[in-house]
Enzyme design. Structure first.
Site, PDB file in Angstrom:
ATOM      1  N   TYR A  15       0.820  -1.216   0.000  1.00 21.00           N
ATOM      2  CA  TYR A  15       0.000   0.000   0.000  1.00 21.00           C
ATOM      3  C   TYR A  15       0.851   1.261   0.000  1.00 21.00           C
ATOM      4  O   TYR A  15       0.558   2.213   0.710  1.00 21.00           O
ATOM      5  CB  TYR A  15      -0.950   0.005   1.204  1.00 21.00           C
ATOM      6  CG  TYR A  15      -2.142  -0.875   0.968  1.00 21.00           C
ATOM      7  CD1 TYR A  15      -3.224  -0.396   0.232  1.00 21.00           C
ATOM      8  CD2 TYR A  15      -2.178  -2.182   1.427  1.00 21.00           C
ATOM      9  CE1 TYR A  15      -4.323  -1.209  -0.022  1.00 21.00           C
ATOM     10  CE2 TYR A  15      -3.269  -2.998   1.176  1.00 21.00           C
ATOM     11  CZ  TYR A  15      -4.338  -2.503   0.445  1.00 21.00           C
ATOM     12  OH  TYR A  15      -5.417  -3.297   0.197  1.00 21.00           O
ATOM     13  N   TYR A 142     -14.344  -4.820   3.169  1.00 20.25           N
ATOM     14  CA  TYR A 142     -12.961  -5.202   2.871  1.00 20.25           C
ATOM     15  C   TYR A 142     -12.718  -6.604   3.412  1.00 20.25           C
ATOM     16  O   TYR A 142     -12.903  -6.864   4.602  1.00 20.25           O
ATOM     17  CB  TYR A 142     -11.946  -4.232   3.501  1.00 20.25           C
ATOM     18  CG  TYR A 142     -10.534  -4.678   3.210  1.00 20.25           C
ATOM     19  CD1 TYR A 142      -9.980  -4.488   1.946  1.00 20.25           C
ATOM     20  CD2 TYR A 142      -9.778  -5.347   4.165  1.00 20.25           C
ATOM     21  CE1 TYR A 142      -8.712  -4.946   1.649  1.00 20.25           C
ATOM     22  CE2 TYR A 142      -8.503  -5.813   3.880  1.00 20.25           C
ATOM     23  CZ  TYR A 142      -7.976  -5.601   2.613  1.00 20.25           C
ATOM     24  OH  TYR A 142      -6.717  -6.064   2.320  1.00 20.25           O
ATOM     25  N   ASP A 234     -16.728 -12.704   8.673  1.00 24.57           N
ATOM     26  CA  ASP A 234     -15.300 -12.407   8.587  1.00 24.57           C
ATOM     27  C   ASP A 234     -14.868 -11.684   9.866  1.00 24.57           C
ATOM     28  O   ASP A 234     -15.017 -10.467   9.981  1.00 24.57           O
ATOM     29  CB  ASP A 234     -15.022 -11.551   7.342  1.00 24.57           C
ATOM     30  CG  ASP A 234     -13.563 -11.168   7.205  1.00 24.57           C
ATOM     31  OD1 ASP A 234     -12.778 -11.433   8.140  1.00 24.57           O
ATOM     32  OD2 ASP A 234     -13.202 -10.588   6.163  1.00 24.57           O
ATOM     33  N   LYS A 263      -5.171 -11.994  11.749  1.00 18.13           N
ATOM     34  CA  LYS A 263      -4.734 -10.842  12.549  1.00 18.13           C
ATOM     35  C   LYS A 263      -4.398 -11.197  14.011  1.00 18.13           C
ATOM     36  O   LYS A 263      -3.314 -11.692  14.265  1.00 18.13           O
ATOM     37  CB  LYS A 263      -5.780  -9.729  12.471  1.00 18.13           C
ATOM     38  CG  LYS A 263      -5.842  -9.135  11.059  1.00 18.13           C
ATOM     39  CD  LYS A 263      -6.334  -7.717  11.020  1.00 18.13           C
ATOM     40  CE  LYS A 263      -6.015  -7.063   9.704  1.00 18.13           C
ATOM     41  NZ  LYS A 263      -7.107  -7.035   8.744  1.00 18.13           N
TER      42      LYS A 263
HETATM   43  C1  PLP Z   1      -7.190  -7.433   7.216  1.00 16.81           C
HETATM   44  C2  PLP Z   1      -8.463  -8.078   6.836  1.00 16.81           C
HETATM   45  C3  PLP Z   1      -8.506  -9.145   5.918  1.00 16.81           C
HETATM   46  C4  PLP Z   1      -7.282  -9.601   5.175  1.00 16.81           C
HETATM   47  O1  PLP Z   1      -6.345 -10.170   6.004  1.00 16.81           O
HETATM   48  P1  PLP Z   1      -4.806 -10.267   5.509  1.00 16.81           P
HETATM   49  O2  PLP Z   1      -4.150 -11.105   6.530  1.00 16.81           O
HETATM   50  O3  PLP Z   1      -4.307  -8.852   5.482  1.00 16.81           O
HETATM   51  O4  PLP Z   1      -4.824 -10.887   4.151  1.00 16.81           O
HETATM   52  C5  PLP Z   1      -9.714  -9.768   5.689  1.00 16.81           C
HETATM   53  N1  PLP Z   1     -10.821  -9.364   6.324  1.00 16.81           N
HETATM   54  C6  PLP Z   1     -10.825  -8.354   7.203  1.00 16.81           C
HETATM   55  C7  PLP Z   1     -12.103  -7.981   7.886  1.00 16.81           C
HETATM   56  C8  PLP Z   1      -9.648  -7.656   7.484  1.00 16.81           C
HETATM   57  O5  PLP Z   1      -9.652  -6.624   8.333  1.00 16.81           O
END
Ligand code: PLP
Length: 424
Positions: A15, A142, A234, A263
């Site tokens: 980015y 996202y 997610d 994460k």
């Molecule tokens: C950061 C994020 C992703 C992607 O995760 P990466 O490990 O960066 O590929 C997917 N979904 C959500 C809600 C996120 O915040």
């Protein structure tokens, strides 16, 4: 050559417009909420290094556990083989999730966790001889940067070059008490053709910490359940305490079919992704017909080091001390949000648990204003705090181990900067 010069010569950063970006700051050490650069300058990591660090940097307990594992078993192919860290992690995590979540599929990051979830849903109907091809997602969503994850994310400058190559997705507004009925009507028309609905529960992180109410999302989920639409929740960002509870799921009255994690999963120590599924999904892949297999896997699936880091991080997370910290952090944000709300240069203050966000008022759309994110970023860096505004949206997502004193220092600095000439 300095580290910055050497970095510039060989590294391409995420980015980052490499032509105009400032040199990356070399970090040589991390401890607790602090990162230290080459000159020994310390920074408070107020964004948990892109929202991943839960218990602080270089946590000694996680380090010790990973180090022991490193000397025992560092990696083994996960097709045809297994190991205790993966078994234990799956057992422990499933114990904390909604009870319909019964199987764990490992991968290595949030985007891959989402890819796996999408494949599970699409193949679920395929395995039953049906072809459901429509996918529902929220506006401003996202879900990651790989092609499938990009497809279910909002179309933006990030996805523009790939526009035609992304598969089609139906984007709907996030639910409010006012629009719920209209959302249901919209979905009703093609509910039979929908393979799945994917959503970030309660907080849309990358969109700028946009938030919606648990009761409205629950209501929408209930409708999807009635219509036989599979749900992918997610929790890559919201998982592991960020929302004030262990998972956003703990606020919802309905259960998703599939969940995604990454994460904070390893406490921010190592890359790992997890996709969990209900037995109903899992069983739709059971067959004597080889073609019904989930043909997906990554070289480092269920890497024992990452599993061990996750186990250690989850132990720390469930400590009374950490749970208290999450509670105090939430309370402190709540108090500070009241101060922010009264500030003349601030609007749209919002909070979910440990996530606090607000916007700098935008009276005139000037080019100066468009750069405010960058100016704020630099100002906070100079003052020893890492914040990464998303445009005019500022937010705080600190590690849970931050002390009340350090938190107050951040709040005071924010008020100072708001009153400085940067925020005219
Ligand atoms: C950061 C994020 C992703 C992607 O995760 P990466 O490990 O960066 O590929 C997917 N979904 C959500 C809600 C996120 O915040």
């Amino acid at each position: 050559m300095t580290l910055q010069e050497r970095d510039r010569a060989v590294n391409w950063h995420p980015y980052t417009q490499m032509k105009t970006a400032d040199d990356a700051i070399p970090i040589v050490k991390g401890k607790g909420i602090y990162l230290f650069d080459e000159q020994g300058k310390q920074y408070i990591d107020a964004v948990s290094s892109w929202w991943v660090t839960l218990h602080g940097h270089a946590h000694p307990y996680i380090a010790q556990r990973v180090s022991e594992q490193l000397n025992t078993l560092e990696q083994v192919i996960f097709a045809g083989f297994t190991h205790e860290p993966a078994i234990k992690l799956s057992e422990n995590l499933l114990n904390l999730l909604p009870e319909n979540q019964e199987k764990i599929f490992y991968s290595d990051n949030g985007s891959t966790a989402v890819e796996v979830a999408l494949k599970m849903c699409i193949q679920y109907s395929h395995n039953q001889g049906k072809e459901k091809k429509k996918i529902l997602a929220f506006r401003n969503a996202y879900h990651g940067d790989t092609f499938g994850a990009m497809s279910v994310s909002a179309r933006s400058v990030w996805t523009k070059p790939f526009g035609e190559m992304l598969f089609e997705v139906i984007f709907i507004d996030t639910p409010t008490s006012e629009n719920l009925e209209s959302l249901k009507n919209q979905i009703e028309n093609f509910a039979d053709e929908v393979a799945c609905f994917i959503y970030e529960p309660l907080v849309q992180g990358a969109a700028g910490m946009l938030m919606h109410k648990a009761e409205d999302l629950s209501e929408l989920m209930k409708f999807c359940r009635e219509k036989g639409i599979l749900m992918i929740q997610d929790e890559v960002f919201t998982g592991f305490g960020r929302t004030g509870k262990l998972f956003a799921a703990n606020y919802l009255s309905q259960k998703p079919d599939i969940m995604c994690f990454s994460k904070g999963l390893t406490g921010g120590t190592m890359p790992m992704g997890i996709t969990t599924s209900s037995n109903e999904i899992f069983e739709s892949f059971l067959s004597d017909d080889k073609y019904k297999t989930l043909f997906h896997g990554h070289s480092f699936t269920a890497n024992p080091l990452a599993c061990t880091a996750a186990l250690a991080s989850m132990e720390l997370l469930l400590n009374e001390e950490t749970l208290n910290n999450i509670y105090s952090l939430t309370e402190a944000h709540l108090n500070f949000s009241k101060i922010l709300q009264r500030h003349p240069k601030v609007e749209n203050v919002r909070q979910t648990g440990t996530i606090l966000a607000w916007e700098i008022k935008n009276d005139e759309q000037t080019s100066y204003f468009n750069d405010i994110g960058k100016l704020l970023y630099q100002e906070f860096l100079e003052r020893g705090i890492i914040m990464r505004p998303l445009g005019n949206v500022m937010y705080l997502v600190p590690p849970y181990c931050i002390s009340p004193f350090e938190l107050q220092m951040i709040y005071d600095t924010i008020l100072e900067v708001l009153d400085s000439k940067i925020c005219i």
